[in-house]
Design a protein around this motif. Structure first.
Motif, PDB file in Angstrom:
ATOM      1  N   PHE A 143       0.822  -1.205   0.000  1.00 12.43           N
ATOM      2  CA  PHE A 143       0.000   0.000   0.000  1.00 12.43           C
ATOM      3  C   PHE A 143       0.857   1.256   0.000  1.00 12.43           C
ATOM      4  O   PHE A 143       1.870   1.321   0.710  1.00 12.43           O
ATOM      5  CB  PHE A 143      -0.882   0.057   1.258  1.00 12.43           C
ATOM      6  N   LEU A 144       0.400   2.250  -0.741  1.00  8.31           N
ATOM      7  CA  LEU A 144       0.872   3.617  -0.558  1.00  8.31           C
ATOM      8  C   LEU A 144      -0.009   4.216   0.528  1.00  8.31           C
ATOM      9  O   LEU A 144      -1.242   4.128   0.452  1.00  8.31           O
ATOM     10  CB  LEU A 144       0.717   4.432  -1.841  1.00  8.31           C
ATOM     11  N   CYS A 145       0.608   4.808   1.529  1.00  8.26           N
ATOM     12  CA  CYS A 145      -0.125   5.431   2.633  1.00  8.26           C
ATOM     13  C   CYS A 145      -0.130   6.935   2.407  1.00  8.26           C
ATOM     14  O   CYS A 145       0.922   7.577   2.473  1.00  8.26           O
ATOM     15  CB  CYS A 145       0.543   5.123   3.961  1.00  8.26           C
ATOM     16  N   GLU A 146      -1.290   7.470   2.139  1.00  8.59           N
ATOM     17  CA  GLU A 146      -1.452   8.912   1.941  1.00  8.59           C
ATOM     18  C   GLU A 146      -1.833   9.540   3.266  1.00  8.59           C
ATOM     19  O   GLU A 146      -2.796   9.111   3.900  1.00  8.59           O
ATOM     20  CB  GLU A 146      -2.543   9.181   0.898  1.00  8.59           C
ATOM     21  N   TRP A 147      -1.076  10.574   3.671  1.00  8.66           N
ATOM     22  CA  TRP A 147      -1.352  11.250   4.936  1.00  8.66           C
ATOM     23  C   TRP A 147      -1.674  12.720   4.753  1.00  8.66           C
ATOM     24  O   TRP A 147      -1.988  13.415   5.722  1.00  8.66           O
ATOM     25  CB  TRP A 147      -0.170  11.085   5.896  1.00  8.66           C
ATOM     26  N   ASP A 148      -1.603  13.240   3.516  1.00  9.02           N
ATOM     27  CA  ASP A 148      -1.831  14.669   3.290  1.00  9.02           C
ATOM     28  C   ASP A 148      -2.360  14.908   1.875  1.00  9.02           C
ATOM     29  O   ASP A 148      -1.857  15.749   1.144  1.00  9.02           O
ATOM     30  CB  ASP A 148      -0.527  15.448   3.519  1.00  9.02           C
ATOM     31  N   GLY A 149      -3.378  14.153   1.500  1.00 13.99           N
ATOM     32  CA  GLY A 149      -3.900  14.245   0.146  1.00 13.99           C
ATOM     33  C   GLY A 149      -5.142  15.105   0.069  1.00 13.99           C
ATOM     34  O   GLY A 149      -5.480  15.798   1.022  1.00 13.99           O
ATOM     35  N   PRO A 150      -5.805  14.982  -1.064  1.00  7.70           N
ATOM     36  CA  PRO A 150      -5.436  14.167  -2.226  1.00  7.70           C
ATOM     37  C   PRO A 150      -4.283  14.786  -3.014  1.00  7.70           C
ATOM     38  O   PRO A 150      -4.155  15.997  -3.090  1.00  7.70           O
ATOM     39  CB  PRO A 150      -6.715  14.130  -3.065  1.00  7.70           C
ATOM     40  N   ARG A 151      -3.482  13.900  -3.587  1.00  6.83           N
ATOM     41  CA  ARG A 151      -2.302  14.332  -4.333  1.00  6.83           C
ATOM     42  C   ARG A 151      -1.934  13.304  -5.401  1.00  6.83           C
ATOM     43  O   ARG A 151      -2.393  12.166  -5.359  1.00  6.83           O
ATOM     44  CB  ARG A 151      -1.088  14.498  -3.414  1.00  6.83           C
ATOM     45  N   ASN A 152      -1.062  13.716  -6.291  1.00  8.79           N
ATOM     46  CA  ASN A 152      -0.376  12.789  -7.193  1.00  8.79           C
ATOM     47  C   ASN A 152       0.923  12.396  -6.515  1.00  8.79           C
ATOM     48  O   ASN A 152       1.730  13.265  -6.187  1.00  8.79           O
ATOM     49  CB  ASN A 152      -0.080  13.434  -8.552  1.00  8.79           C
ATOM     50  N   ARG A 153       1.116  11.117  -6.302  1.00 12.33           N
ATOM     51  CA  ARG A 153       2.312  10.614  -5.623  1.00 12.33           C
ATOM     52  C   ARG A 153       3.150   9.784  -6.583  1.00 12.33           C
ATOM     53  O   ARG A 153       2.617   9.150  -7.493  1.00 12.33           O
ATOM     54  CB  ARG A 153       1.924   9.753  -4.413  1.00 12.33           C
ATOM     55  N   LYS A 154       4.429   9.777  -6.345  1.00 14.02           N
ATOM     56  CA  LYS A 154       5.347   8.950  -7.131  1.00 14.02           C
ATOM     57  C   LYS A 154       5.844   7.800  -6.262  1.00 14.02           C
ATOM     58  O   LYS A 154       6.011   7.943  -5.054  1.00 14.02           O
ATOM     59  CB  LYS A 154       6.539   9.781  -7.599  1.00 14.02           C
TER      60      LYS A 154
END
Length: 131
Positions: A112-123
């Protein structure tokens, strides 16, 4: 090094990337070795955890949000210190074993990619260590 993007939809969420990583391994013809994956963001991280029940991912987000609330008197002026701390606790990278062209995970596990400050485009960056 290979790079792919993940678009997140919420401020905090776990996004499955196991299939993307397996697709990369298959596309490149990688057979036996290790795949190192790295998230080059200070407010997103990577983890391996249960992928069979989506409630587990939701519970992980809930638990970390309770431990590290968004508003807790942090000094960072951008207002996302909780995201930085969560990223530090979970970690930016993983090493995944690959055998016979398949990422080796336990029965219930996923990446999993853990998003903590989205929404965003992550690499996510991926580097093959193989024979």
């Amino acid at each position: 090094m290979e790079t792919f993007e993940v678009r997140t939809a919420r401020r905090e969420e776990l996004v499955r990337v196991t299939g993307d990583l397996q697709e990369l391994v298959t596309e490149k013809g990688w057979r036996d070795g290790a795949l190192v994956v790295f998230c080059p963001h200070t407010t997103a991280s990577l983890t391996v955890n249960e992928d069979a029940d989506p409630d587990v991912a939701a519970d992980l987000v809930l638990a970390l949000s309770r431990l590290l609330p968004r508003e807790a008197g942090y000094k960072h002026v951008e207002g996302n210190s909780d995201a930085h701390v969560k990223t530090t606790l979970v970690g930016p990278s993983l090493t995944l074993l690959v055998s016979a062209g398949r990422i080796q995970l336990g029965t219930w596990q996923g990446v999993f990619l853990c998003e903590w400050d989205g929404p965003r485009n992550r690499k996510i960056w991926a580097q093959w260590l193989g024979q």
